[in-house]
Every structure is written in C-alpha cells, then in structure tokens.
Design a protein around this motif. Structure first.
Motif, short mmCIF file in Angstrom:
data_model
loop_
_atom_site.label_atom_id
_atom_site.label_comp_id
_atom_site.label_asym_id
_atom_site.label_seq_id
_atom_site.Cartn_x
_atom_site.Cartn_y
_atom_site.Cartn_z
N PRO A 114 0.82 -1.21 0.00
CA PRO A 114 0.00 0.00 0.00
C PRO A 114 0.86 1.26 0.00
O PRO A 114 1.95 1.28 0.57
CB PRO A 114 -0.80 -0.11 1.29
N VAL A 115 0.35 2.29 -0.65
CA VAL A 115 1.05 3.56 -0.75
C VAL A 115 0.11 4.66 -0.26
O VAL A 115 -1.01 4.79 -0.76
CB VAL A 115 1.48 3.84 -2.20
N LEU A 116 0.58 5.46 0.69
CA LEU A 116 -0.19 6.58 1.20
C LEU A 116 -0.04 7.75 0.23
O LEU A 116 1.06 8.21 -0.03
CB LEU A 116 0.30 6.98 2.59
N ARG A 117 -1.16 8.18 -0.34
CA ARG A 117 -1.16 9.30 -1.28
C ARG A 117 -2.19 10.32 -0.84
O ARG A 117 -3.22 9.98 -0.26
CB ARG A 117 -1.55 8.82 -2.67
N GLY B 294 -8.66 5.43 1.46
CA GLY B 294 -8.62 4.45 2.55
C GLY B 294 -7.42 4.60 3.47
O GLY B 294 -7.56 4.74 4.68
N LEU B 295 -6.22 4.56 2.91
CA LEU B 295 -5.02 4.69 3.76
C LEU B 295 -4.89 6.08 4.35
O LEU B 295 -4.35 6.24 5.44
CB LEU B 295 -3.76 4.35 2.96
N LEU C 205 -7.38 7.80 5.46
CA LEU C 205 -8.22 7.72 6.66
C LEU C 205 -7.54 6.91 7.76
O LEU C 205 -7.56 7.29 8.93
CB LEU C 205 -9.58 7.11 6.33
N VAL C 206 -6.94 5.79 7.40
CA VAL C 206 -6.22 4.96 8.39
C VAL C 206 -5.11 5.79 9.03
O VAL C 206 -4.94 5.77 10.26
CB VAL C 206 -5.65 3.68 7.74
N ASP C 207 -4.38 6.54 8.22
CA ASP C 207 -3.30 7.38 8.74
C ASP C 207 -3.83 8.43 9.71
O ASP C 207 -3.19 8.74 10.71
CB ASP C 207 -2.56 8.04 7.57
N ALA C 208 -5.00 8.97 9.42
CA ALA C 208 -5.59 10.00 10.28
C ALA C 208 -6.17 9.42 11.57
O ALA C 208 -6.11 10.05 12.63
CB ALA C 208 -6.67 10.76 9.52
N LEU C 209 -6.73 8.21 11.50
CA LEU C 209 -7.44 7.64 12.65
C LEU C 209 -6.55 6.82 13.58
O LEU C 209 -6.79 6.78 14.79
CB LEU C 209 -8.59 6.76 12.16
N ALA C 210 -5.56 6.15 13.05
CA ALA C 210 -4.70 5.27 13.86
C ALA C 210 -3.54 6.05 14.46
O ALA C 210 -3.11 7.06 13.90
CB ALA C 210 -4.17 4.12 13.00
#
Length: 157
Positions: A98-101, A112-113, A115-120
């Motif tokens: 996966p790549v965070l963009r 998706g990622l 949001l994961v980066d913001a929530l976790a």
C-alpha cells in the motif's frame, strides 16, 4: 487428558490480552463482514469501537480490492493488549504494497489509507511469508485527557 487453559498474569481489565482472528473471502461482502465481526468483538470486550470499526473497514476493503487473488481469502486479526488495540489484515498480494497518497479531489476512491493514517496512532506494512503481507494499525484505548487541563496544571497556575 483434559486440561483447562486460562490467561496468565493479573486480572486487571487493562492487563488482559484479548484476541480474535478470522479468515474471510476477498470480496466486498467479506470486507463488510470483517467490520461487523470486529465491532461485535470490540463491543463484547467493552472497548471503544467507532474508530476501530472504520480502520477495519478501510483495511479490509483494501485487502478485498487490491490484495485479492481469486480463490484466496484475507485474514483479520484483532489484539487488545493493555491499552492498545492492534488491527492486522493479511492478504496474498505481497507484491502490492500500500502507498499513502494525498487523495485527488475528484476521485471516487483512494482515501482508505489516508483515513487509516488520520485515525490510527501508528500503522505500517509487514512482509510475511511469500506471497503474503500484513497491513497493521494500532489505536490507543487510553482515555484522552480532559480538554482545558494539562498534566502540568491549568494555565495561569
């Protein structure tokens, strides 16, 4: 021989280790089921589930969409150790990391990622035995400090 097993260690709720792991189909239905099962487990453990449910939904959707290999499933694993929830989603596409963009303003997907980066509190990717990979996220379950106070006292003290 019949033996009984129990958790070892203290019996304080914040020291218990809770765990669930389930294999799900790499489909949109499997991704939805991952979120439902995670929320149900977290509720039964009396753990906050709103943020975790969203993180599970995003990671499971990514596994079903980008980590899909026909005929192979993905695994959802949840651990609660002390005051930390660890979410792991393992799929069979280790070649697709996966790549965070930054999301495109007009794109219908790709957040998706983000949001994961913001929530976790933390997240990452662990390589597994080929061809698998595990995308994990950790969420602190410790209560947030009350607004307007600090650990050093009120402003003006």
């Amino acid at each position: 021989m019949n033996q009984k097993f129990a958790l070892t260690g203290t019996t304080r709720p914040d020291a218990q280790v809770r765990h669930i792991s389930v294999l799900l189909s790499s489909t949109a239905r499997g991704a939805r089921l991952a979120r439902l099962l995670a929320v149900d487990a977290l509720r039964s453990w009396e753990v906050p589930y709103e943020t975790a449910g969203q993180v599970v939904a995003e990671l499971a959707a990514n596994a079903a969409t980008h980590g899909r290999v026909p005929g192979r499933s993905f695994r959802l694993t949840l651990y609660v150790v002390g005051a930390t929830l660890r979410i792991e989603v393992t799929d069979t596409r280790g070649d697709r990391r996966p790549v965070l963009r930054e999301p495109d303003d007009i794109a219908e997907s790709g957040r998706g990622l983000f949001l994961v980066d913001a929530l976790a509190d933390r997240w990452g990717v662990a390589e597994d035995r080929h061809p698998r990979k595990t995308v994990w996220a950790e969420i602190s379950l410790a209560p947030a400090p009350e607004r307007g106070t600090s650990r050093f006292g009120d402003v003006g003290d």
